[in-house]
Design an enzyme around this catalytic site. Structure first.
Site, PDB file in Angstrom:
ATOM      1  N   ASP A  49     -43.036 107.729  25.209  1.00 32.00           N
ATOM      2  CA  ASP A  49     -42.642 109.154  25.212  1.00 32.00           C
ATOM      3  C   ASP A  49     -41.920 109.441  26.529  1.00 32.00           C
ATOM      4  O   ASP A  49     -42.035 108.683  27.499  1.00 32.00           O
ATOM      5  CB  ASP A  49     -43.858 110.083  25.073  1.00 32.00           C
ATOM      6  CG  ASP A  49     -43.429 111.549  24.996  1.00 32.00           C
ATOM      7  OD1 ASP A  49     -42.444 111.855  24.310  1.00 32.00           O
ATOM      8  OD2 ASP A  49     -44.073 112.400  25.655  1.00 32.00           O
ATOM      9  N   SER A  50     -41.182 110.563  26.530  1.00 32.76           N
ATOM     10  CA  SER A  50     -40.531 110.978  27.769  1.00 32.76           C
ATOM     11  C   SER A  50     -41.557 111.307  28.847  1.00 32.76           C
ATOM     12  O   SER A  50     -41.221 111.313  30.027  1.00 32.76           O
ATOM     13  CB  SER A  50     -39.679 112.221  27.506  1.00 32.76           C
ATOM     14  OG  SER A  50     -40.513 113.260  27.039  1.00 32.76           O
ATOM     15  N   CYS A  62     -42.056 110.383  20.385  1.00 31.77           N
ATOM     16  CA  CYS A  62     -41.220 111.422  20.975  1.00 31.77           C
ATOM     17  C   CYS A  62     -40.233 111.849  19.899  1.00 31.77           C
ATOM     18  O   CYS A  62     -39.413 111.029  19.445  1.00 31.77           O
ATOM     19  CB  CYS A  62     -40.484 110.840  22.185  1.00 31.77           C
ATOM     20  SG  CYS A  62     -39.293 111.975  22.920  1.00 31.77           S
ATOM     21  N   GLU A 102     -45.418 119.185  31.748  1.00 33.60           N
ATOM     22  CA  GLU A 102     -45.227 118.088  32.710  1.00 33.60           C
ATOM     23  C   GLU A 102     -45.590 118.528  34.130  1.00 33.60           C
ATOM     24  O   GLU A 102     -46.034 117.729  34.939  1.00 33.60           O
ATOM     25  CB  GLU A 102     -43.770 117.583  32.682  1.00 33.60           C
ATOM     26  CG  GLU A 102     -43.407 116.796  31.428  1.00 33.60           C
ATOM     27  CD  GLU A 102     -44.092 115.424  31.333  1.00 33.60           C
ATOM     28  OE1 GLU A 102     -44.127 114.709  32.344  1.00 33.60           O
ATOM     29  OE2 GLU A 102     -44.603 115.092  30.250  1.00 33.60           O
ATOM     30  N   HIS A 131     -45.610 116.777  22.743  1.00 31.41           N
ATOM     31  CA  HIS A 131     -46.291 117.535  23.803  1.00 31.41           C
ATOM     32  C   HIS A 131     -47.054 118.743  23.220  1.00 31.41           C
ATOM     33  O   HIS A 131     -48.004 119.211  23.837  1.00 31.41           O
ATOM     34  CB  HIS A 131     -45.285 118.085  24.820  1.00 31.41           C
ATOM     35  CG  HIS A 131     -44.811 117.084  25.835  1.00 31.41           C
ATOM     36  ND1 HIS A 131     -44.002 116.031  25.519  1.00 31.41           N
ATOM     37  CD2 HIS A 131     -45.024 117.004  27.184  1.00 31.41           C
ATOM     38  CE1 HIS A 131     -43.724 115.338  26.625  1.00 31.41           C
ATOM     39  NE2 HIS A 131     -44.332 115.913  27.644  1.00 31.41           N
ATOM     40  N   CYS A 184     -42.898 118.280  18.384  1.00 33.77           N
ATOM     41  CA  CYS A 184     -42.762 117.664  19.703  1.00 33.77           C
ATOM     42  C   CYS A 184     -44.166 117.191  20.058  1.00 33.77           C
ATOM     43  O   CYS A 184     -45.132 117.951  19.904  1.00 33.77           O
ATOM     44  CB  CYS A 184     -42.278 118.691  20.727  1.00 33.77           C
ATOM     45  SG  CYS A 184     -42.415 118.127  22.440  1.00 33.77           S
TER      46      CYS A 184
HETATM   47  N1  DGL Z   1     -42.684 114.697  23.528  1.00 39.35           N
HETATM   48  C1  DGL Z   1     -41.253 114.790  23.384  1.00 39.35           C
HETATM   49  C2  DGL Z   1     -40.933 115.140  21.933  1.00 39.35           C
HETATM   50  O1  DGL Z   1     -41.749 114.856  21.062  1.00 39.35           O
HETATM   51  C3  DGL Z   1     -40.742 115.741  24.427  1.00 39.35           C
HETATM   52  C4  DGL Z   1     -39.314 115.612  24.697  1.00 39.35           C
HETATM   53  C5  DGL Z   1     -38.862 116.128  26.032  1.00 39.35           C
HETATM   54  O2  DGL Z   1     -39.047 115.402  27.006  1.00 39.35           O
HETATM   55  O3  DGL Z   1     -38.252 117.210  26.081  1.00 39.35           O
HETATM   56  O4  DGL Z   1     -39.890 115.657  21.621  1.00 39.35           O
END
Ligand code: DGL
Length: 270
Positions: A7-8, A70, A162, A196, A194
């Site tokens: 993931d990011s 992600c 974050e 997150h 998402c």
């Molecule tokens: N968890 C990522 C997703 O599912 C977040 C992406 C981001 O870094 O903006 O889209």
């Protein structure tokens, strides 16, 4: 026999928890690209390049199969990666399809033509890049007809998570849900598109109200991975050790992960 989870940033940990519960014997290597999060405000080339670099790092850990936990990378980069970049002896899978199969009441591999499904009004909450890609609507249109999707780009939420700012994240979730409800007052289902957002699921549920069914991905992806590995056990890679890698500051990322997941998590430098 390790599997990579990318993931990011911290969001993929919601998926990691579910897959580790479903497959307790499999080691997982998690890669959070926290130094470059959020991805949701980047362009498609940027997301492609960052995601490829992260996946290559997971291959070095003996993970022949990598899950892009992600949505932004799944929406903006996965198809290009699969068509132009992933070698035959590796696999990279995304998180969109299991979710859409659940929403449209389909089993894996059911490629029959699109048909009417129970839900007609769906609210999609996702990052600006995921919403702009229209990948969700495209995958849905392969499987269902007559579903009205209203998408809300939830700017700022990933950033607040974050940064560890739960109060700001909650306030942003409330305002994004209100904005969506002005356009679609009575959705039957809401997609947390998402990884997150399950960290803020309580805030989404409170703002949406009890009559809206909330779909989030973690358990759906876990079931689908289990099924995939039963069919393709050759993609369990050579890695033996579970670990957490980050491009960010390991101490800071470990603290935030521990805060959100409410259990101790220790990251090391990628
Ligand atoms: N968890 C990522 C997703 O599912 C977040 C992406 C981001 O870094 O903006 O889209």
């Amino acid at each position: 026999m390790a599997v990579g989870i990318f993931d990011s940033g911290l969001g993929g940990l919601t998926v990691l928890d579910a897959v580790a519960r479903a497959l307790p014997e499999v080691p997982f290597v998690y890669f959070g690209d926290n130094a470059h999060a959020p991805y949701g405000v980047r362009d498609a080339d940027d997301i492609f390049n960052l995601t490829c670099a992260a996946v290559e790092r997971l291959w070095l850990e003996g993970c022949d199969l990598v899950i892009l936990a992600c949505n932004t990378a799944s929406a903006a980069a996965l198809r290009r990666m699969q068509e132009t970049w992933v070698p035959d002896d590796k696999r990279v899978l995304g998180v969109f399809v299991p979710l859409i199969e659940a929403l449209t009441e389909r089993q894996w591999g059911d490629n029959s033509p699109p048909r009417e499904v129970a839900v007609k009004h769906v609210a999609l909450f996702a990052t600006p890049a995921t919403v702009a890609s229209r990948a969700f609507q495209r995958e849905l249109a392969y499987r269902a007809i007559g579903v009205d999707v209203e998408a809300q780009p939830c700017g700022g939420v990933v950033d607040a998570i974050e940064q560890g700012d739960e109060i700001l994240a909650e306030a942003l979730v409330r305002s994004h849900v209100e904005a969506l409800k002005r356009r679609m007052p009575m959705p039957e289902a809401a997609i947390l598109g998402c990884t997150h957002y399950p960290l803020m699921e309580h805030a989404f549920r409170a703002a949406l109200g009890p009559e809206v069914a909330v779909f989030s991905q973690a358990n759906l992806v876990a079931e689908s991975l289990k099924d995939y590995l039963n069919r393709r056990p050759e993609f369990l890679g050579s890695g033996r050790v579970s670990k957490f890698l980050t491009t960010g500051d390991p101490q800071r990322v470990s603290d935030k992960a521990t805060q959100f997941l409410r259990r101790p998590i220790r990251f090391e430098a990628a």
